[in-house]
Motif scaffolding. Sequence first.
Motif, mmCIF file in Angstrom:
data_model
loop_
_atom_site.group_PDB
_atom_site.id
_atom_site.type_symbol
_atom_site.label_atom_id
_atom_site.label_comp_id
_atom_site.label_asym_id
_atom_site.label_seq_id
_atom_site.Cartn_x
_atom_site.Cartn_y
_atom_site.Cartn_z
ATOM 1 N N VAL A 80 5.387 -7.390 -8.452
ATOM 2 C CA VAL A 80 4.391 -7.218 -7.395
ATOM 3 C C VAL A 80 4.932 -7.759 -6.074
ATOM 4 O O VAL A 80 4.766 -7.138 -5.015
ATOM 5 C CB VAL A 80 3.051 -7.883 -7.780
ATOM 6 C CG1 VAL A 80 2.102 -7.948 -6.583
ATOM 7 C CG2 VAL A 80 2.400 -7.136 -8.936
ATOM 8 N N LEU A 81 5.615 -8.897 -6.122
ATOM 9 C CA LEU A 81 6.196 -9.471 -4.914
ATOM 10 C C LEU A 81 7.231 -8.525 -4.297
ATOM 11 O O LEU A 81 7.253 -8.313 -3.078
ATOM 12 C CB LEU A 81 6.834 -10.821 -5.243
ATOM 13 C CG LEU A 81 7.293 -11.674 -4.071
ATOM 14 C CD1 LEU A 81 6.146 -11.995 -3.126
ATOM 15 C CD2 LEU A 81 7.919 -12.957 -4.597
ATOM 16 N N THR A 82 8.051 -7.916 -5.122
ATOM 17 C CA THR A 82 9.054 -6.960 -4.633
ATOM 18 C C THR A 82 8.383 -5.752 -3.988
ATOM 19 O O THR A 82 8.794 -5.306 -2.912
ATOM 20 C CB THR A 82 9.974 -6.512 -5.788
ATOM 21 O OG1 THR A 82 10.659 -7.664 -6.298
ATOM 22 C CG2 THR A 82 10.976 -5.467 -5.336
ATOM 23 N N ILE A 83 7.354 -5.219 -4.648
ATOM 24 C CA ILE A 83 6.620 -4.079 -4.086
ATOM 25 C C ILE A 83 5.996 -4.475 -2.751
ATOM 26 O O ILE A 83 6.108 -3.750 -1.755
ATOM 27 C CB ILE A 83 5.541 -3.586 -5.069
ATOM 28 C CG1 ILE A 83 6.194 -2.938 -6.287
ATOM 29 C CG2 ILE A 83 4.568 -2.616 -4.385
ATOM 30 C CD1 ILE A 83 5.240 -2.661 -7.433
ATOM 31 N N LEU A 84 5.347 -5.612 -2.722
ATOM 32 C CA LEU A 84 4.687 -6.086 -1.509
ATOM 33 C C LEU A 84 5.691 -6.216 -0.364
ATOM 34 O O LEU A 84 5.454 -5.724 0.748
ATOM 35 C CB LEU A 84 4.013 -7.431 -1.784
ATOM 36 C CG LEU A 84 3.324 -8.110 -0.602
ATOM 37 C CD1 LEU A 84 2.205 -7.250 -0.050
ATOM 38 C CD2 LEU A 84 2.802 -9.474 -1.043
ATOM 39 N N ARG A 85 6.820 -6.877 -0.618
ATOM 40 C CA ARG A 85 7.841 -7.059 0.427
ATOM 41 C C ARG A 85 8.331 -5.712 0.954
ATOM 42 O O ARG A 85 8.631 -5.581 2.134
ATOM 43 C CB ARG A 85 9.023 -7.868 -0.098
ATOM 44 C CG ARG A 85 8.706 -9.279 -0.517
ATOM 45 C CD ARG A 85 8.356 -10.225 0.576
ATOM 46 N NE ARG A 85 9.356 -10.244 1.626
ATOM 47 C CZ ARG A 85 9.145 -10.741 2.838
ATOM 48 N NH1 ARG A 85 7.992 -11.262 3.150
ATOM 49 N NH2 ARG A 85 10.091 -10.721 3.737
ATOM 50 N N GLY A 86 8.399 -4.706 0.084
ATOM 51 C CA GLY A 86 8.839 -3.378 0.510
ATOM 52 C C GLY A 86 7.858 -2.670 1.430
ATOM 53 O O GLY A 86 8.235 -1.732 2.131
ATOM 54 N N HIS A 87 6.631 -3.122 1.453
ATOM 55 C CA HIS A 87 5.605 -2.502 2.297
ATOM 56 C C HIS A 87 5.334 -3.280 3.580
ATOM 57 O O HIS A 87 4.570 -2.806 4.420
ATOM 58 C CB HIS A 87 4.302 -2.359 1.513
ATOM 59 C CG HIS A 87 4.344 -1.256 0.508
ATOM 60 N ND1 HIS A 87 3.986 0.043 0.803
ATOM 61 C CD2 HIS A 87 4.727 -1.249 -0.789
ATOM 62 C CE1 HIS A 87 4.137 0.794 -0.265
ATOM 63 N NE2 HIS A 87 4.592 0.032 -1.256
ATOM 64 N N LEU A 88 5.914 -4.456 3.728
ATOM 65 C CA LEU A 88 5.623 -5.303 4.883
ATOM 66 C C LEU A 88 6.831 -5.447 5.786
ATOM 67 O O LEU A 88 7.812 -6.092 5.415
ATOM 68 C CB LEU A 88 5.177 -6.695 4.415
ATOM 69 C CG LEU A 88 3.879 -6.737 3.633
ATOM 70 C CD1 LEU A 88 3.685 -8.118 3.034
ATOM 71 C CD2 LEU A 88 2.704 -6.366 4.525
ATOM 72 N N PRO A 89 6.760 -4.854 6.982
ATOM 73 C CA PRO A 89 7.866 -5.032 7.923
ATOM 74 C C PRO A 89 7.804 -6.416 8.551
ATOM 75 O O PRO A 89 6.748 -7.058 8.560
ATOM 76 C CB PRO A 89 7.592 -3.954 8.977
ATOM 77 C CG PRO A 89 6.106 -3.794 8.955
ATOM 78 C CD PRO A 89 5.698 -4.010 7.514
ATOM 79 N N PRO A 90 8.939 -6.914 9.060
ATOM 80 C CA PRO A 90 8.892 -8.194 9.771
ATOM 81 C C PRO A 90 7.891 -8.104 10.921
ATOM 82 O O PRO A 90 7.785 -7.087 11.584
ATOM 83 C CB PRO A 90 10.318 -8.379 10.297
ATOM 84 C CG PRO A 90 11.150 -7.505 9.428
ATOM 85 C CD PRO A 90 10.278 -6.348 9.023
#
Length: 135
Positions: A80-90
């Motif tokens: 879930v953390l990996t998926i989340l990080r993939g959807h959030l730009p800096p």
Amino acid sequence: MPHITIDYSSQLDGAFDRETLVKELHTTVVTDSGSIGVCKTFLRPAEAYVGDGRAPFVHVDVGLLPGRSEALKARLAETVLTILRGHLPPESGQDVVCSVEVRDLAASYRLTPGARATGDPHTGVARPAPTLGAW
């Protein structure tokens, strides 16, 4: 059956495609946890602070019926953390702080089944979806 809550800094509103994130999380959580049923998700923008200042922050809480191993919950949290990080730009040149918790729902958990329910909310055992008048 799984319940997902996504709390995120209000300054991230519009910074990511929430609908696409939710669809990907629903598929992953049901598949990887072995759940039966339909995910339910709340998205809640909030004022958030990291340390002494406002910073972009997202926390995902995944609630499952008890019975999964701690190892499975840890793997699911990482996914879930990996998926989340993939959807959030800096955000504003600063990375978004993210966290995930996969937890057991309390023994007092109850659910009024909806038309899309496919499993007993208390046992996770598959059952046919209710028909009109079945209530």
